[in-house]
Motif scaffolding. Structure first.
Motif, PDB file in Angstrom:
ATOM      1  N   GLY A 164       0.991  96.065  28.664  1.00  0.00           N
ATOM      2  CA  GLY A 164       0.697  97.369  29.235  1.00  0.00           C
ATOM      3  C   GLY A 164       1.862  98.310  29.033  1.00  0.00           C
ATOM      4  O   GLY A 164       2.954  97.900  28.628  1.00  0.00           O
ATOM      5  N   CYS A 165       1.621  99.593  29.294  1.00  0.00           N
ATOM      6  CA  CYS A 165       2.671 100.607  29.249  1.00  0.00           C
ATOM      7  C   CYS A 165       2.551 101.467  30.502  1.00  0.00           C
ATOM      8  O   CYS A 165       1.598 102.250  30.628  1.00  0.00           O
ATOM      9  CB  CYS A 165       2.552 101.475  28.002  1.00  0.00           C
ATOM     10  SG  CYS A 165       3.777 102.806  27.963  1.00  0.00           S
ATOM     11  N   PRO A 166       3.478 101.334  31.444  1.00  0.00           N
ATOM     12  CA  PRO A 166       3.372 102.086  32.691  1.00  0.00           C
ATOM     13  C   PRO A 166       3.488 103.592  32.512  1.00  0.00           C
ATOM     14  O   PRO A 166       3.060 104.350  33.389  1.00  0.00           O
ATOM     15  CB  PRO A 166       4.539 101.537  33.529  1.00  0.00           C
ATOM     16  CG  PRO A 166       5.508 101.011  32.527  1.00  0.00           C
ATOM     17  CD  PRO A 166       4.669 100.483  31.391  1.00  0.00           C
ATOM     18  N   LYS A 167       4.025 104.031  31.392  1.00  0.00           N
ATOM     19  CA  LYS A 167       4.153 105.470  31.162  1.00  0.00           C
ATOM     20  C   LYS A 167       2.848 106.075  30.650  1.00  0.00           C
ATOM     21  O   LYS A 167       2.526 107.224  30.955  1.00  0.00           O
ATOM     22  CB  LYS A 167       5.280 105.743  30.164  1.00  0.00           C
ATOM     23  CG  LYS A 167       5.609 107.227  29.984  1.00  0.00           C
ATOM     24  CD  LYS A 167       6.818 107.403  29.116  1.00  0.00           C
ATOM     25  CE  LYS A 167       7.168 108.880  28.950  1.00  0.00           C
ATOM     26  NZ  LYS A 167       7.547 109.508  30.220  1.00  0.00           N
ATOM     27  N   LEU A 168       2.077 105.305  29.883  1.00  0.00           N
ATOM     28  CA  LEU A 168       0.870 105.842  29.253  1.00  0.00           C
ATOM     29  C   LEU A 168      -0.415 105.458  29.982  1.00  0.00           C
ATOM     30  O   LEU A 168      -1.395 106.193  29.934  1.00  0.00           O
ATOM     31  CB  LEU A 168       0.790 105.373  27.797  1.00  0.00           C
ATOM     32  CG  LEU A 168       1.959 105.787  26.897  1.00  0.00           C
ATOM     33  CD1 LEU A 168       1.739 105.275  25.475  1.00  0.00           C
ATOM     34  CD2 LEU A 168       2.134 107.299  26.888  1.00  0.00           C
ATOM     35  N   PRO A 197      14.072 103.299  30.632  1.00  0.00           N
ATOM     36  CA  PRO A 197      13.797 103.349  32.065  1.00  0.00           C
ATOM     37  C   PRO A 197      12.328 103.200  32.455  1.00  0.00           C
ATOM     38  O   PRO A 197      12.008 102.567  33.457  1.00  0.00           O
ATOM     39  CB  PRO A 197      14.316 104.739  32.468  1.00  0.00           C
ATOM     40  CG  PRO A 197      15.356 105.068  31.458  1.00  0.00           C
ATOM     41  CD  PRO A 197      14.875 104.465  30.175  1.00  0.00           C
ATOM     42  N   CYS A 198      11.414 103.770  31.665  1.00  0.00           N
ATOM     43  CA  CYS A 198      10.007 103.732  32.061  1.00  0.00           C
ATOM     44  C   CYS A 198       9.451 102.310  32.089  1.00  0.00           C
ATOM     45  O   CYS A 198       8.463 102.046  32.762  1.00  0.00           O
ATOM     46  CB  CYS A 198       9.153 104.624  31.171  1.00  0.00           C
ATOM     47  SG  CYS A 198       9.350 104.343  29.397  1.00  0.00           S
ATOM     48  N   CYS A 199      10.099 101.382  31.385  1.00  0.00           N
ATOM     49  CA  CYS A 199       9.649  99.986  31.421  1.00  0.00           C
ATOM     50  C   CYS A 199       9.923  99.329  32.773  1.00  0.00           C
ATOM     51  O   CYS A 199       9.406  98.243  33.046  1.00  0.00           O
ATOM     52  CB  CYS A 199      10.327  99.176  30.316  1.00  0.00           C
ATOM     53  SG  CYS A 199       9.337  99.060  28.807  1.00  0.00           S
ATOM     54  N   GLY A 200      10.736  99.981  33.601  1.00  0.00           N
ATOM     55  CA  GLY A 200      10.937  99.452  34.947  1.00  0.00           C
ATOM     56  C   GLY A 200       9.644  99.392  35.729  1.00  0.00           C
ATOM     57  O   GLY A 200       9.499  98.577  36.645  1.00  0.00           O
ATOM     58  N   GLY A 201       8.672 100.225  35.351  1.00  0.00           N
ATOM     59  CA  GLY A 201       7.395 100.233  36.045  1.00  0.00           C
ATOM     60  C   GLY A 201       6.646  98.918  35.901  1.00  0.00           C
ATOM     61  O   GLY A 201       6.072  98.418  36.866  1.00  0.00           O
TER      62      GLY A 201
END
Length: 233
Positions: A164-168, A197-201
């Motif tokens: 998954g991608c928490p940003k998209l 950083p967005c991968c922290g999600g």
């Protein structure tokens, strides 16, 4: 001096990095997967970061803080302009070329896929799919397989894979991952993320799901650099 300044609730922060991207002054940054107010004198108190936060982790408070230092902000911006960034300004989308010396020549032997199930997208996978029984579970940010050349051999092999991608992707993965962990006999959990950083999600969602499941499952987090190196394991 007494002035209006942002404060960030770490418990509510999901590590998406959107506030850091929205803060044009560079006052907010990501530290260990959480948003932090790095420089109080960089915060102008206008609140561009507030509407960017999807969890309501940011609010204003009035307290003693250094005055807004516009000169320091402009100097920092000038320094950052040396690096080319994509228009969205996200810290995870900095444009860079990767040069590799001594790359091995291609061989005739075909690569073998180690993927053992379908689908792989977190949003699409059935919660009670039979392949979850007794599985070693891999939850990975989707960029990781492109950055790390041995991803199939080192991570997908002998694991059930979810990406998954928490940003998209819209929404949060926590509820879906909690259901998978709590309703199936998962043997281990490996979380693979990029250094951005967005991968922290995705890391935080997996950790919250593990906690919410009430199960004691061996787990680890692996971080991959944008040039394809393992940073920790």
């Amino acid at each position: 001096m007494l002035r209006r300044i942002v404060t960030i609730d770490e418990e509510k922060c999901n590590g998406c990095g959107l506030c850091a991207a929205a803060c044009h002054e560079g006052a907010i940054g990501m530290v260990e997967g959480k948003a932090k107010l790095l420089r109080e004198d960089y915060c102008d108190g206008l609140g561009d970061c507030l509407p960017a936060c999807p969890t309501g982790a940011i609010r204003f408070e009035e307290r003693e803080a250094p005055a807004y230092n516009e000169a320091a902000v402009l100097a920092a911006k000038a320094q950052k302009q040396q690096a080319v960034k994509l228009p969205c300004g996200c810290l995870g989308t900095e444009s860079k070329a990767i040069f590799r010396e001594g790359a091995p020549a291609a061989t005739a032997a075909p690569a073998v896929s180690r993927l053992s199930q379908w689908p792989v997208q977190i949003k699409l996978v059935p919660v009670n799919a039979p392949y979850f029984e007794g599985a070693n579970l891999l939850i990975a940010a989707d960029c990781t397989a492109y950055a790390y050349s041995r991803f199939h051999e080192d991570f997908i092999r002998n694991r059930v894979t979810l990406i998954g991608c928490p940003k998209l992707d819209e929404g949060d993965y926590t509820e879906k991952l909690t259901a998978i962990l709590s309703q199936n006999n998962i043997q281990s959990l490996t979380i693979v993320r990029m250094e951005v950083p967005c991968c922290g999600g995705i890391e935080n969602a997996a950790k919250r799901a593990l906690q919410a499941s009430g199960k004691f499952i061996p787990w680890q987090v692996v971080t991959i650099s944008v040039d394809g190196r393992l940073l920790d394991r």
